[in-house]
Design a protein around this motif. Sequence first.
Motif, PDB file in Angstrom:
ATOM      1  N   LEU A 153       1.061   6.498  -7.320  1.00 32.20           N
ATOM      2  CA  LEU A 153      -0.332   6.859  -7.615  1.00 32.20           C
ATOM      3  C   LEU A 153      -0.647   8.317  -7.308  1.00 32.20           C
ATOM      4  CD1 LEU A 153      -2.306   3.698  -6.499  1.00 32.20           C
ATOM      5  CD2 LEU A 153      -1.924   4.519  -8.803  1.00 32.20           C
ATOM      6  N   THR A 154      -0.049   8.853  -6.255  1.00 30.59           N
ATOM      7  CA  THR A 154      -0.381  10.233  -5.884  1.00 30.59           C
ATOM      8  C   THR A 154       0.071  11.222  -6.952  1.00 30.59           C
ATOM      9  OG1 THR A 154       1.602  10.165  -4.572  1.00 30.59           O
ATOM     10  CG2 THR A 154      -0.464  10.073  -3.382  1.00 30.59           C
TER      11      THR A 154
ATOM     12  N   ILE B 265       0.847  -1.210   0.000  1.00 32.01           N
ATOM     13  CA  ILE B 265       0.000   0.000   0.000  1.00 32.01           C
ATOM     14  C   ILE B 265       0.877   1.254   0.000  1.00 32.01           C
ATOM     15  CG2 ILE B 265      -1.651   1.349   1.378  1.00 32.01           C
ATOM     16  CD1 ILE B 265      -2.834  -1.382   2.295  1.00 32.01           C
TER      17      ILE B 265
ATOM     18  N   CYS C  87       1.294   4.135  -2.936  1.00 38.43           N
ATOM     19  CA  CYS C  87       0.975   5.552  -2.695  1.00 38.43           C
ATOM     20  C   CYS C  87       1.914   6.461  -3.470  1.00 38.43           C
ATOM     21  CB  CYS C  87       1.098   5.883  -1.211  1.00 38.43           C
ATOM     22  SG  CYS C  87      -0.242   5.213  -0.258  1.00 38.43           S
TER      23      CYS C  87
END
Lengths: 440, 365
Positions: free
Chosen positions: A26-27, A19, A23
């Motif tokens: 993806l951010t 996860i 992050c």
Amino acid sequence: MRKILLKVHSLWFVVLGIIVCLCIPLTGCYDAREVDELGYVMAIGLDKGEPGYVKMTLQLAIPKNIAGGGGEKSSGGNDTSLTATVETHSIPVGLNVINTFLSRQLSLSDAKVIVFSEELAKKSLEPYLHSIARNKDFRPNMYVVVSRTSAEEYIKSVAPKLETNPSKYYELNFNSFKYNGFTPGTTTHDFYFDIESLDKQAIAILASINKFSSDKEINLEASTYKEKNKPYPFMGDFKAGDLPRDSDAKTEIMGSAVFYGAKMVGELDGAQTAYYLMTTGKYNYANWSFTDPKHPDMFFSLNIKQSRKPEIQVELVDGKPIINLKINLEADILSIQSGENYEIPERIGEIESCAAGALNKELMLTLDKCAKQFHSDIFGFGKKAKYLVWTWDQWEKMNWQYIFRYSQFNTEVSLKIRRPGLIIRTVPSSSSDQSKKGSQ
Amino acid sequence: MKNTIVIGEKEATWFIINMICAKIVLNAIHILEDSAGSAGWILSIYLVILAVIGFYIVLKLFKIFPGKDIIDIGTEIGNSFGRIVMGLIFILSQLFVIVLYFRGFLEHSKIVSLNVSPISFIATFFILCMITACFFGLESIVRLHYLWIPIIFTILIVILLLTLPQCQFLSLFPLFGLGTDKIFINGALKLSIYQEVIFLFLLPPFLVSFDKFKSVGYKAIAFSGFLYTISVLFFGLLFPYPSATEAMFPIFDTARILSLGRLFQRLESFFSIIWIMTAIFFLSSSMYFIIYAFTKTFKLPYIKPLIIPTAILILNLTLLPSSVFISAKIVTDYYYSYSWIPTFALPFILLTICIIFRKGGKQNA
């Protein structure tokens, strides 16, 4: 059992790790803005345009030419900035339009200054200020400037010679009020709140292009010394654009633009701006010249600092404000042209009282000018007047913005000379009048 | 459900402090400034006093039922009906709060840093953190609070103190701002900023002793009051009234004007990190306790199967308001006006019932 628990925990750490790793990429999907894909705006200029329009001028950095740091020339010897002007209804739309002919997406995060033309400022700046406050890209420490020429002309004429980075030029130039006292150093943060405030009016930095193109054209006609009933001008008795000088640097800042609400109502020269700084406690230090009390054709110079915050008392008598102001200054001697030995304790008071008297007289003129002529409390005396009431309702009923014009000022300037520099006693040269008198 | 977890006093204190103070980064300061004008800081001190008095009444109730939480007290007073009523009051009130604040945090992210990203995309990252925290459970949640919250609030205080040179102390006048009636009568409703004390009502079984419960409550209210007061004070000193009421995120604006020389500017980046952590801690804890209260109310044996359905429910409810204006209006009109009722009025009602009907173990004994 213990092994099972360990496995479960390890699994959780793996999931958590995935996860966290996800992050990172993806951010960046939607909001990614690469540094080399942005066009950095350093200065924004706004002029009155066609009806319903505003003419917006941007000065953008050319990063590849700035690379190499400070120095008189850029590393490539090319321009370090470019300008672009568009007619637009609002600032954000103007940015979009500029992106139709510039490749990089514009970023305002490094903008150092916003310049309004005098014409626009006299009309009202309100339509543009809310846009600035709403947009997080505008930094609150951006300087607010009113140009006596058009903002476009001013920005296009900015050609820093000592800096390759125009952004640094703006920052250093507009910070110079800390050691010359000629400009108010107003930022968007101060300006915006003063525009909306009931206890203080706004003030902005006054800028212009110098009107003299060669040393032969220089004259003192535009100086403010005549309206102050002085026999000759001192260096603070000028406004931007009028300075008697000749230089490769065409632009200059000097004095301030006074506002009532969001409308510009007048101008102060450099010296008057220094009194504004002293009264508000923002004055740092600057060099001043005064007429020698014994030799009217000669001058003595002091480096004057503000030793303590100004003491201000406001009272209302018959509904009219009585404002008592005491300014405490201290100074170091920089020069005494006459060669008089003022440094001895018995005589130091002569130049102290001479300087304090001259400062006090001009301070009174400045306060009266703002109250009677501009009706604008740029000094923030209203903040002290709020002591007189308990609640906001009472404060609004006092109507400070209106009654300020009827203010009566009682001022006192206290100046103490502390140090003489590296000379503790002035010995006149052998050919001077004083030397001859001594030998006789 | 029998509790095997015991929470330390410090962990519980920092947990409650974060629950009360997380909304400082949103609009709590704005609400205080809007209610009292330049006297926002006086209102904040007044609210601390009210919260302490309110908590004193709460203590009277919990002293009658040592080691029992609010749902157990409901059971003692009204059997299953009492339990379900108490449970539903907690679940619904906190669902209302978490949804509003989740939306608030999402809008903050979108306005401040992720302007282009869709709100549902940003929400996914928050919800993943909340789910993960709930799976790890209460012990991990409160330990993380103990580890990070002191650091986070220290950074917040440092940010505020660094703005000191730019503060204008004259902005505090007129001293009584919008008037004493606005501060002491209308302002009393703003006691809602301490509504998160309600989470403490579920902690007695984990805290074991009543003295710890009492100490946690008073310390958390006192420190939260201090944080609120200095935050509203500094904001008022930097942004004079009435312009101060324009600010959407007051503490973010405060961090923005901070600059240390030419090198250290844009210090709001530090602020962004701390508020995101605060927000995630707040949301995770709220969601965990909503699920915990649900299982306890309906006597369900497990928490974990409820985590993902609850997360989906919260996510959907969060995205319901069509704009930030609607969610902000609900927060201002309802949350700050009525959310003190479950926290401070409900225990008072229960205490009155206990006294009238002589309910409660210790009292009966």
